[in-house]
Scaffold this active site. Sequence first.
Site, PDB file in Angstrom:
ATOM      1  N   CYS A 179       0.843  -1.198   0.000  1.00 35.09           N
ATOM      2  CA  CYS A 179       0.000   0.000   0.000  1.00 35.09           C
ATOM      3  C   CYS A 179       0.881   1.252   0.000  1.00 35.09           C
ATOM      4  O   CYS A 179       1.469   1.562  -1.030  1.00 35.09           O
ATOM      5  CB  CYS A 179      -0.983  -0.042   1.149  1.00 35.09           C
ATOM      6  SG  CYS A 179      -2.489   0.875   0.769  1.00 35.09           S
ATOM      7  N   HIS A 238      -3.608  -5.129   0.374  1.00 32.31           N
ATOM      8  CA  HIS A 238      -3.037  -5.699   1.605  1.00 32.31           C
ATOM      9  C   HIS A 238      -3.079  -7.234   1.570  1.00 32.31           C
ATOM     10  O   HIS A 238      -4.032  -7.827   2.054  1.00 32.31           O
ATOM     11  CB  HIS A 238      -3.804  -5.188   2.828  1.00 32.31           C
ATOM     12  CG  HIS A 238      -3.568  -3.751   3.099  1.00 32.31           C
ATOM     13  ND1 HIS A 238      -2.537  -3.304   3.884  1.00 32.31           N
ATOM     14  CD2 HIS A 238      -4.221  -2.650   2.660  1.00 32.31           C
ATOM     15  CE1 HIS A 238      -2.565  -1.987   3.933  1.00 32.31           C
ATOM     16  NE2 HIS A 238      -3.567  -1.556   3.199  1.00 32.31           N
ATOM     17  N   GLU A 246      -1.526  -9.247   3.362  1.00 34.81           N
ATOM     18  CA  GLU A 246      -1.440  -9.817   4.709  1.00 34.81           C
ATOM     19  C   GLU A 246      -2.811 -10.171   5.286  1.00 34.81           C
ATOM     20  O   GLU A 246      -2.913 -11.057   6.131  1.00 34.81           O
ATOM     21  CB  GLU A 246      -0.683  -8.867   5.650  1.00 34.81           C
ATOM     22  CG  GLU A 246      -1.403  -7.586   6.041  1.00 34.81           C
ATOM     23  CD  GLU A 246      -1.236  -6.438   5.047  1.00 34.81           C
ATOM     24  OE1 GLU A 246      -0.937  -6.710   3.874  1.00 34.81           O
ATOM     25  OE2 GLU A 246      -1.436  -5.269   5.444  1.00 34.81           O
TER      26      GLU A 246
END
Length: 542
Positions: free
Chosen positions: A390, A516, A518
Amino acid sequence: MRVDVRIRIAYVRKFIFITGGVLSGLGKGVLAASLGFLLKARGYKVTLQKIDPYLNVDAGTMNPYEHGEVFVTADGKECDLDIGRYERFLHQDLSASNYITTGQVYWNVIQRERRGDYLGKTVQIIPHITEEIKRLIRKPLEESGAEIGIVEVGGTVGDIEGLPYLEALRQMRDELPRDDTCFVHLTYIPVLSTTGELKTKPTQHSVKELRTVGIQPDFIVARTHSPLDQGIRRKISLFCDVPLPHVIEGLDLPTIYEVPLALEAEGFPDKVLAVLSLSPRKGDHGEWEGFVERLKNPDSTVRIGIVGKYVELHDAYISIIEAFQHAGAALGVRVELSWIPSAQVEKTTDVLRDLAGILVPGGFGERGIEGKIITADYARRERVPYFGICLGMQVAAIAFARHALGLREANSTEFQPETPHPVIDLLPEQRHLRAKGGTMRLGAYPAVLKANSRAREIYGKAEIAERHRHRYEFNLDYLGDFERAGMIASGLSPDGRLVEIVEIPDHPWYIGVQFHPEYTSRPLRPHPLFVDFVRACAERRS
Ligand code: GLN
């Protein structure tokens, strides 16, 4: 004559409520997630919900350096980090309805009041707020068809903010058949350092507090540094009025991923099922055990730097930490994270010297930004594996514009609205927005990966969907120049308007993603970008 024939379908719908006492931060989220995991492994359809008794409508406007990371669901809700934990343990996507805040409850009720739905009535906490809470608690089960809803009440019993929720749960216990609800209370057993004695008094007090609002827990899970002997268990059972087998040990463990296995050893899931009159079943945890084993016994170590604005509160980056654990376990590598404040890099890049790889995570605001841009440039020049997430992608683009394209004043309009080279800029549809809450680009969006790119190779497919949380985008006006100079857009939105991934093909590993990854990494399904990044870092070391 019309006969009204209604077929009543009997389906199981049970609720497990998790409250906490004594202290905050005892791990209610891990407990809820672990129980969810164990019940799901037994073949039950489970959903998990978090109640945050804050007046914020969602977590989007809360400071991650106070509350930890803002997690985003696929359908774009900005949630507490516990929702991320639930997804990782349940191995299942959750949605907006899995997260409740007081702000949202009141918002709904006040909107109804304005519409005139309560015309003539005095709108009160009981029954109007409590009815809305109960409706929101039932919602995720109705939407997902789950049989068991595990609901974690944030905060500690006794907090003023939590009272309407406890009242709603008490009502549910009364309104539903007795075996449709189960209350689990998590407490803490301190050890007196002088005598080494375990003390149960705080637990007794917090159960008393719960009883004053009319709730008697079915289980006490006692968080403790040292094992609970029979004497302590008996004492808790007696003073808190729970059967002895319902006193469950919650021992401190090296990794949260061991918690389900420890709770299984205590027979906790089957005891909960018995309270709910559901049949005990055998759960298969083989794969999970394998993951925990690999996590605890790595073959090698690799040191990766995380360069961020405030790196002191690691909870602000919890999904990234977890994603590294998942990737590391998959490769048999222990990922050691070095937390580097970007302000330090502004003084000297020496702090980046001994790293096998560098990750720059997401973030907002100008502070510390130059250090991140220097970091992205350093990784490119020194050929150190670089993973930008990001904001980490945006600084990689700014660094490239400044140092590879010679656009010295390139910037994002977030940090310098008047920059002559806005390589990162707002989209026209974002320009008119003034309100901050829930107005970013949020949730899962598709992207198409370029043939022969590293991203395409890593994902092993051409179409992906990843979760976003940002306002600014790569400015397409500059893409031609970037690509000619060696940084390509390897992932684009299907309409080609949004750059989702950039990479430098002539570099050992240099990838920036606007989303993202993650958020969607799971213990048993590590995210391919994290796995490949750790692999590249480990190879560089050896
Ligand atoms: N601040 C940047 C934006 O809004 C990046 C956001 C992020 O890193 N999550 O676009």
